[in-house]
Enzyme design. Structure first.
Site, short mmCIF file in Angstrom:
data_model
loop_
_atom_site.label_atom_id
_atom_site.label_comp_id
_atom_site.label_asym_id
_atom_site.label_seq_id
_atom_site.Cartn_x
_atom_site.Cartn_y
_atom_site.Cartn_z
N SER A 136 -33.62 -1.03 -10.86
CA SER A 136 -32.73 -2.08 -10.27
C SER A 136 -33.01 -3.36 -11.60
CB SER A 136 -33.02 -2.62 -8.91
OG SER A 136 -32.42 -3.81 -8.67
N TYR A 139 -38.85 -4.10 -2.18
CA TYR A 139 -37.94 -3.27 -3.13
C TYR A 139 -38.19 -3.69 -4.39
CZ TYR A 139 -33.36 -2.42 -4.79
OH TYR A 139 -32.50 -1.86 -5.37
#
Length: 259
Positions: free
Chosen positions: A146, A159
């Site tokens: 990401s 995350y």
């Protein structure tokens, strides 16, 4: 784009029941590539396969349910794929999760849960798949990380940390894979509208649909780039932020996110 223009005949995608994985599986199937799709729940996988059949796509889709965090899951799944078909040309390790976690919600359980699926489960896949591709002397693997792995963002301590670890690991492995015939890439999406991003408590800049992400992903897979990132403008902005001095970065992020 037709089957003849694709360098893969068989792909395997984890996390393919929803979001980017689902759209990429359908797009590959529409181009004539056969696709094995995996996820924890059988029903969403069956729906993807039925959708491809209903649209008359040339590429076959085979649902293969698995939990990527379960010990030995990749070994069993890959054995079954090779028995029924062959060793995939392309593997997209896309399974992952996102739990927004503010400062007040900081807890170790969430950190461990996200590291387990976003990092350790991907490494388990690489541990199983890489030796077989290296023995064959060819293959392509892409791991979904990401843009949040570039620098720390509010509510993404767990995350973003898991994705940063994955980016670093892929970079390290790619150095050693040079000359083996096996390609490793890292996928760094921005905000893609999925059930996971629906959990974010803030406005997401340049939010794109999964179908748009799938087109960008396949374009990147066909390129010679190590990193596949999209959408283009947001990715460029995040890349710029990575080089800002800490003091300026923290000020801009705080102002931009409202924290």
């Amino acid at each position: 784009m037709s089957r003849e223009t694709l360098p893969w005949r068989l792909a395997w995608i984890t996390g393919a029941g929803t979001g980017i994985g689902r759209s990429t599986a359908l797009l590959l199937s529409s181009f004539g590539c056969d696709v094995v799709i995996s996820g924890r729940r059988q029903k969403p996988l069956d729906e993807v396969a039925e959708q491809a059949r209903a649209r008359g796509y040339d590429g076959r889709i085979w649902p293969l349910a698995m939990d990527v965090t379960e010990p030995g899951a990749y070994q069993r799944a890959l054995d079954e794929i090779q028995q029924e078909w062959t060793l995939p040309d392309l593997v997209i390790l896309n399974a992952g999760n996102h739990i927004p976690m503010s400062l007040d919600e900081l807890n170790l359980d969430n950190c461990r849960a996200l590291m387990e699926i976003n990092y350790f489960a991907v490494m388990a896949g690489l541990e199983t798949i890489l030796p077989r591709m290296r023995e064959r002397g060819s293959g392509q693997i892409a791991c979904t990380a990401s843009l949040a792995g570039y620098r720390g963002l509010p509510t993404a301590a767990a995350y973003g940390g898991s994705k940063a670890a994955l980016i670093n690991a892929c970079e390290a492995l790619q150095v050693e894979l040079a000359g083996s015939g096996v390609r490793l890439q890292v996928i760094n999406p921005g905000f893609v509208k999925t059930p996971l991003t629906d959990r974010n408590p803030f406005a997401m800049p340049q939010l794109i649909e999964p179908d748009e992400a799938a087109h960008a992903l396949i374009k990147g897979l066909k390129s010679s780039r190590f990193e596949i990132r999209f959408p283009r403008l947001f990715a460029a902005f995040m890349s710029l932020l990575a080089y800002l001095p800490d003091r300026l970065y923290f000020r801009l992020v705080k102002r931009g996110t409202g924290f």
